[in-house]
Scaffold this motif. Structure first.
Motif, PDB file in Angstrom:
ATOM      1  N   GLN A 177       0.822  -1.209   0.000  1.00 22.91           N
ATOM      2  CA  GLN A 177       0.000   0.000   0.000  1.00 22.91           C
ATOM      3  C   GLN A 177       0.859   1.264   0.000  1.00 22.91           C
ATOM      4  O   GLN A 177       0.509   2.253  -0.648  1.00 22.91           O
ATOM      5  CB  GLN A 177      -0.952   0.007   1.207  1.00 22.91           C
ATOM      6  CG  GLN A 177      -2.015  -1.059   1.164  1.00 22.91           C
ATOM      7  CD  GLN A 177      -1.516  -2.450   1.589  1.00 22.91           C
ATOM      8  OE1 GLN A 177      -0.432  -2.614   2.147  1.00 22.91           O
ATOM      9  NE2 GLN A 177      -2.306  -3.470   1.288  1.00 22.91           N
ATOM     10  N   ASP A 178       1.975   1.241   0.732  1.00 24.02           N
ATOM     11  CA  ASP A 178       2.891   2.391   0.728  1.00 24.02           C
ATOM     12  C   ASP A 178       3.411   2.663  -0.678  1.00 24.02           C
ATOM     13  O   ASP A 178       3.462   3.809  -1.130  1.00 24.02           O
ATOM     14  CB  ASP A 178       4.084   2.144   1.658  1.00 24.02           C
ATOM     15  CG  ASP A 178       3.711   2.063   3.114  1.00 24.02           C
ATOM     16  OD1 ASP A 178       2.704   2.675   3.529  1.00 24.02           O
ATOM     17  OD2 ASP A 178       4.440   1.366   3.863  1.00 24.02           O
ATOM     18  N   LEU A 179       3.817   1.596  -1.365  1.00 31.01           N
ATOM     19  CA  LEU A 179       4.370   1.741  -2.715  1.00 31.01           C
ATOM     20  C   LEU A 179       3.295   2.194  -3.704  1.00 31.01           C
ATOM     21  O   LEU A 179       3.558   3.042  -4.565  1.00 31.01           O
ATOM     22  CB  LEU A 179       5.005   0.430  -3.171  1.00 31.01           C
ATOM     23  CG  LEU A 179       6.245   0.007  -2.385  1.00 31.01           C
ATOM     24  CD1 LEU A 179       6.622  -1.427  -2.711  1.00 31.01           C
ATOM     25  CD2 LEU A 179       7.403   0.954  -2.656  1.00 31.01           C
ATOM     26  N   VAL A 180       2.101   1.643  -3.577  1.00 33.23           N
ATOM     27  CA  VAL A 180       0.990   2.045  -4.446  1.00 33.23           C
ATOM     28  C   VAL A 180       0.713   3.539  -4.253  1.00 33.23           C
ATOM     29  O   VAL A 180       0.552   4.283  -5.232  1.00 33.23           O
ATOM     30  CB  VAL A 180      -0.270   1.199  -4.166  1.00 33.23           C
ATOM     31  CG1 VAL A 180      -1.504   1.808  -4.812  1.00 33.23           C
ATOM     32  CG2 VAL A 180      -0.059  -0.238  -4.639  1.00 33.23           C
ATOM     33  N   TYR A 181       0.686   3.984  -3.006  1.00 30.01           N
ATOM     34  CA  TYR A 181       0.438   5.397  -2.707  1.00 30.01           C
ATOM     35  C   TYR A 181       1.582   6.276  -3.217  1.00 30.01           C
ATOM     36  O   TYR A 181       1.355   7.304  -3.862  1.00 30.01           O
ATOM     37  CB  TYR A 181       0.244   5.588  -1.197  1.00 30.01           C
ATOM     38  CG  TYR A 181       0.082   7.030  -0.804  1.00 30.01           C
ATOM     39  CD1 TYR A 181      -1.130   7.683  -0.995  1.00 30.01           C
ATOM     40  CD2 TYR A 181       1.144   7.734  -0.246  1.00 30.01           C
ATOM     41  CE1 TYR A 181      -1.284   9.020  -0.645  1.00 30.01           C
ATOM     42  CE2 TYR A 181       1.009   9.064   0.098  1.00 30.01           C
ATOM     43  CZ  TYR A 181      -0.204   9.711  -0.103  1.00 30.01           C
ATOM     44  OH  TYR A 181      -0.348  11.027   0.232  1.00 30.01           O
TER      45      TYR A 181
END
Length: 125
Positions: free
Chosen positions: A93-97
């Motif tokens: 989720q961090d990378l997607v964001y």
């Protein structure tokens, strides 16, 4: 056509400045491979370790979309700046964001997270 955001484009444009993979006879390094050529995406990632056992220099070979290439270049830069230890708790989720990945491109974040996890398992630090 795919429209990449500016952050992805910025990293992608750094792609041509990269060094080739090390040969076994040239250097002592750890290496991981993730992805699947039959799926059109594969990353070979090599890293030299510093005296604390953390990656300090890296090289890679990547086959995949612009998002995958940008993510791997980002990891390469994090390692060269000495920030690998800070990535141990990063999530998909961090990378997607961070990269504003579209839902159908989250597999790029999954691959990068797998690279980080495999490198962490091989590190001494």
């Amino acid at each position: 056509p795919v429209m990449y955001n500016q952050k992805v484009l910025d990293y992608y444009q750094r792609f041509e400045k990269l060094e080739p993979l090390w040969k076994i006879s040239e250097a002592e390094f750890i290496a991981v491979t993730v992805g699947d050529l039959s799926a059109g995406e594969r990353v070979i990632f090599q890293a030299k370790l510093n005296s604390e056992g953390l990656p300090c220099e890296s090289r890679f070979q990547v086959l995949g979309c612009g998002y995958m290439i940008a993510l791997v270049i980002w990891l390469n830069e994090k390692i060269s700046l000495g920030y690998f230890a800070e990535l141990k708790n990063i999530s998909i989720q961090d990378l997607v964001y961070l990269f504003e990945l579209p839902a159908k491109k989250t597999h790029s974040a999954v691959c990068l997270l797998e690279v980080i996890q495999k490198l962490s398992a091989l590190c001494k630090g």
